[in-house]
Enzyme design. Sequence first.
Site, PDB file in Angstrom:
ATOM      1  N   TYR A   1       0.863  -1.191   0.000  1.00  0.00           N
ATOM      2  CA  TYR A   1       0.000   0.000   0.000  1.00  0.00           C
ATOM      3  C   TYR A   1       0.889   1.227   0.000  1.00  0.00           C
ATOM      4  O   TYR A   1       1.833   1.327   0.794  1.00  0.00           O
ATOM      5  CB  TYR A   1      -0.894  -0.001   1.236  1.00  0.00           C
ATOM      6  CG  TYR A   1      -1.814   1.204   1.309  1.00  0.00           C
ATOM      7  CD1 TYR A   1      -2.923   1.302   0.476  1.00  0.00           C
ATOM      8  CD2 TYR A   1      -1.570   2.239   2.201  1.00  0.00           C
ATOM      9  CE1 TYR A   1      -3.772   2.400   0.536  1.00  0.00           C
ATOM     10  CE2 TYR A   1      -2.413   3.342   2.276  1.00  0.00           C
ATOM     11  CZ  TYR A   1      -3.511   3.415   1.440  1.00  0.00           C
ATOM     12  OH  TYR A   1      -4.344   4.502   1.501  1.00  0.00           O
TER      13      TYR A   1
ATOM     14  N   ASP B   1       9.390   2.647  -0.200  1.00  0.00           N
ATOM     15  CA  ASP B   1       8.339   3.391   0.501  1.00  0.00           C
ATOM     16  C   ASP B   1       8.595   3.208   2.001  1.00  0.00           C
ATOM     17  O   ASP B   1       8.209   2.197   2.596  1.00  0.00           O
ATOM     18  CB  ASP B   1       6.968   2.854   0.098  1.00  0.00           C
ATOM     19  CG  ASP B   1       5.833   3.585   0.819  1.00  0.00           C
ATOM     20  OD1 ASP B   1       6.109   4.231   1.856  1.00  0.00           O
ATOM     21  OD2 ASP B   1       4.680   3.487   0.379  1.00  0.00           O
TER      22      ASP B   1
ATOM     23  N   LYS C   1       4.556  10.354   7.875  1.00  0.00           N
ATOM     24  CA  LYS C   1       4.331   9.969   9.266  1.00  0.00           C
ATOM     25  C   LYS C   1       5.359  10.550  10.252  1.00  0.00           C
ATOM     26  O   LYS C   1       5.271  11.714  10.616  1.00  0.00           O
ATOM     27  CB  LYS C   1       4.226   8.449   9.386  1.00  0.00           C
ATOM     28  CG  LYS C   1       3.079   7.886   8.517  1.00  0.00           C
ATOM     29  CD  LYS C   1       2.698   6.496   8.888  1.00  0.00           C
ATOM     30  CE  LYS C   1       1.761   5.859   7.890  1.00  0.00           C
ATOM     31  NZ  LYS C   1       0.337   6.190   8.047  1.00  0.00           N
TER      32      LYS C   1
HETATM   33  N1  HOZ Z   1      -4.935   3.036   6.401  1.00  0.00           N
HETATM   34  C1  HOZ Z   1      -3.949   4.050   6.654  1.00  0.00           C
HETATM   35  C2  HOZ Z   1      -2.820   3.525   7.448  1.00  0.00           C
HETATM   36  N2  HOZ Z   1      -2.084   2.479   6.895  1.00  0.00           N
HETATM   37  C3  HOZ Z   1      -4.448   5.275   7.392  1.00  0.00           C
HETATM   38  C4  HOZ Z   1      -5.759   5.252   7.928  1.00  0.00           C
HETATM   39  C5  HOZ Z   1      -6.256   6.397   8.741  1.00  0.00           C
HETATM   40  O1  HOZ Z   1      -5.602   7.355   9.121  1.00  0.00           O
HETATM   41  O2  HOZ Z   1      -7.420   6.276   9.001  1.00  0.00           O
END
Ligand code: HOZ
Length: 423
Positions: A146, A237, A265
């Site tokens: 992802y 990534d 992040k």
């Molecule tokens: N699904 C993302 C993290 N891998 C972020 C989701 C979020 O901030 O809700």
Amino acid sequence: MSMRDARSAELFERARHVLVGGVNSPVRAMRAIGRDPIFIDRAAGAYVWDVDGNAYVDYLASWGPAILGHTPPAVVEALTAALPRGTSYGAPTEREVRFAEAVRDAVPSLERLRMTSSGSEAVMGALRLARAATGREPIVKTIGGYHGAIDGLLAEAGSGATTLGVPTSPGVPAGATAATRLVPYNDLAAAEVALAGAAAIIIEPVAGNMGVVPPAAGYLAGLRAACDRTGALLILDEVITGFRIARGGAQELYGVTGDLVCYGKIIGGGLPVGAFGGRAAIMAELAPEGPCYQAGTLSGNPLATAAGLAVLAALCTPQVYEDLESGGAALEAAFDDAGVSVRINRVGSMLTPFFAPAPVTDYASATASDTARYGSFARALLAGGVYPPPSQFEAWFVSSAHSDEDLARTTAALAQAEQTSAA
Ligand code: HOZ
């Protein structure tokens, strides 16, 4: 919802009338663990508190950024000092230069950097640049990898896409993924074939969005060699792993060097930030030095760079990484001590407990996990005052603020959850 969640339930009811699904990012709706969302009021150290006043030992860590725990004093001080001087100028600042120097000092392969407002944007920029620099279009990605909610990479994507059962989203034009080649994670032979004529492979060096899946021995080095042979670029990534699994991220931990590396992040200290960088010769293709366009109004934002610099300074001591490793090991041991029968994949302070029948090494083995079991376990943990990621396919994060006492509390909650949630 019980009385324990009365205020969250009220807010969710209101939210559903004005926000899609009541949330701003799908996994937060907590559907994957069979409950309604919990609305957060505040956070400090290893804890978050919800609007009903319940405290939780937090292993979501805002999906990764909170490596020092929440609201670390250094970040609060940096933001408090920066705020009265302006929140955005849309012009260069000394602080963004210091920020870029701090990142480059930790990661020598980043000869030049470009800042963005999120990890997703960093990936978009890196992909365009890789195509511009190589003159090729195909991009190789791993199944279950992802890299943000980006059209071209929302193909067999992990994280929220997998959690919601739509790993290839409707609305993505066929043309957007026509040049995306999919290979299983940890399958070097498949990647070698797919890399012929490709602009790049983009990979999470430790997969974090199908749950945590470490690279097999030799996998990353093999990808590096295959890229060198084929002229494709290796895009790492490190949005999750950057500054988390080592100060120099996966590049330092596994001794592999990416041509381009993406961040997000942690480097923003909890504010919206991303960055990508790499060898000066490749980065020189980017405007204004070269023709490849990339831009953003809030890129290099003065608050985000203030928070980011404070975090990067705190991550300068080897002691932090020793603490993060021992915190991760302690959380892993807590599952064992609590008698929870799971398969744990862990790299430093990031881990995923899988309710899986066999070792998890790729997307197929990750998705064999019993997600209903994860859901009931996660619900029981929340009731017991521990906040796990609300999806089987995300990482748990330990911060340097998690104390022995917090971990002991976690062990007790894990044991209780095991008793109440096991089928
Ligand atoms: N699904 C993302 C993290 N891998 C972020 C989701 C979020 O901030 O809700």
